[in-house]
Write a protein that holds these residues in place. Structure first.
Motif, PDB file in Angstrom:
ATOM      1  N   ASP A  35       0.843  -1.196   0.000  1.00  0.00           N
ATOM      2  CA  ASP A  35       0.000   0.000   0.000  1.00  0.00           C
ATOM      3  C   ASP A  35       0.877   1.243   0.000  1.00  0.00           C
ATOM      4  O   ASP A  35       2.114   1.146  -0.067  1.00  0.00           O
ATOM      5  N   ASN A  36       0.245   2.416   0.114  1.00  0.00           N
ATOM      6  CA  ASN A  36       1.013   3.655  -0.009  1.00  0.00           C
ATOM      7  C   ASN A  36       1.862   3.979   1.223  1.00  0.00           C
ATOM      8  O   ASN A  36       2.559   4.990   1.227  1.00  0.00           O
ATOM      9  N   THR A  37       1.857   3.145   2.245  1.00  0.00           N
ATOM     10  CA  THR A  37       2.782   3.325   3.365  1.00  0.00           C
ATOM     11  C   THR A  37       4.166   2.762   3.045  1.00  0.00           C
ATOM     12  O   THR A  37       5.090   2.930   3.837  1.00  0.00           O
ATOM     13  N   ARG A  38       4.298   2.105   1.886  1.00  0.00           N
ATOM     14  CA  ARG A  38       5.549   1.437   1.519  1.00  0.00           C
ATOM     15  C   ARG A  38       6.167   2.025   0.246  1.00  0.00           C
ATOM     16  O   ARG A  38       6.934   1.378  -0.448  1.00  0.00           O
ATOM     17  N   PRO A  53       0.619   8.941   3.515  1.00  0.00           N
ATOM     18  CA  PRO A  53       0.594   8.778   4.971  1.00  0.00           C
ATOM     19  C   PRO A  53       1.578   9.769   5.611  1.00  0.00           C
ATOM     20  O   PRO A  53       2.589  10.123   5.004  1.00  0.00           O
ATOM     21  N   GLY A  75       5.443   9.633   5.258  1.00  0.00           N
ATOM     22  CA  GLY A  75       5.692   8.566   4.292  1.00  0.00           C
ATOM     23  C   GLY A  75       5.961   9.026   2.877  1.00  0.00           C
ATOM     24  O   GLY A  75       5.757   8.264   1.926  1.00  0.00           O
TER      25      GLY A  75
END
Length: 116
Positions: free
Chosen positions: A58-61, A87, A90
């Motif tokens: 997801d967009n946290t990575r 995030p 992030g």
């Protein structure tokens, strides 16, 4: 040899490629080209979310992002949605440039690299 996983592949590209837990997304563009840059950016971010989810992330990575705008003066409008989507803490490494698009109705294209 490690397996390379490709999704939504056609003659010229794959929508995403995963290798060794790194996920590379193709440049994503909007489907509804009648929208302004904000509407197109929303569509692109939704497509990125779906592609990341399909690859187990997801967009946290996020690791990096490349953003192309038809008109760099749209940067603030695009960034408003971009920063709301990210995030807290992030933000990836990123480039944002003006570019001639393959279809002049495309106002924004975003390409992401992430990890799982």
């Amino acid at each position: 040899m490690s397996k390379i996983n490709r999704q939504n592949t056609n003659a010229i590209l794959s929508n995403s490629v995963e290798y060794h837990n790194f996920v590379y997304l193709a440049g994503m563009t909007a489907d509804d080209l009648s929208q302004d840059v904000s509407g197109q950016t929303k569509q692109v971010l939704d497509k990125i979310d779906a592609a990341l989810e399909a690859n187990g992330t997801d967009n946290t990575r996020l690791l990096s992002a490349q953003i192309w705008l038809k008109d760099i003066r749209d940067r603030d409008a695009m960034n408003k949605l971009w920063t709301a989507w990210l995030p807290a803490g992030g933000a990836p490494a990123r480039a944002c440039v003006q570019a001639n698009m393959a279809d002049p109705r495309h106002l924004v294209e975003i390409m992401i690299t992430a990890c799982r």
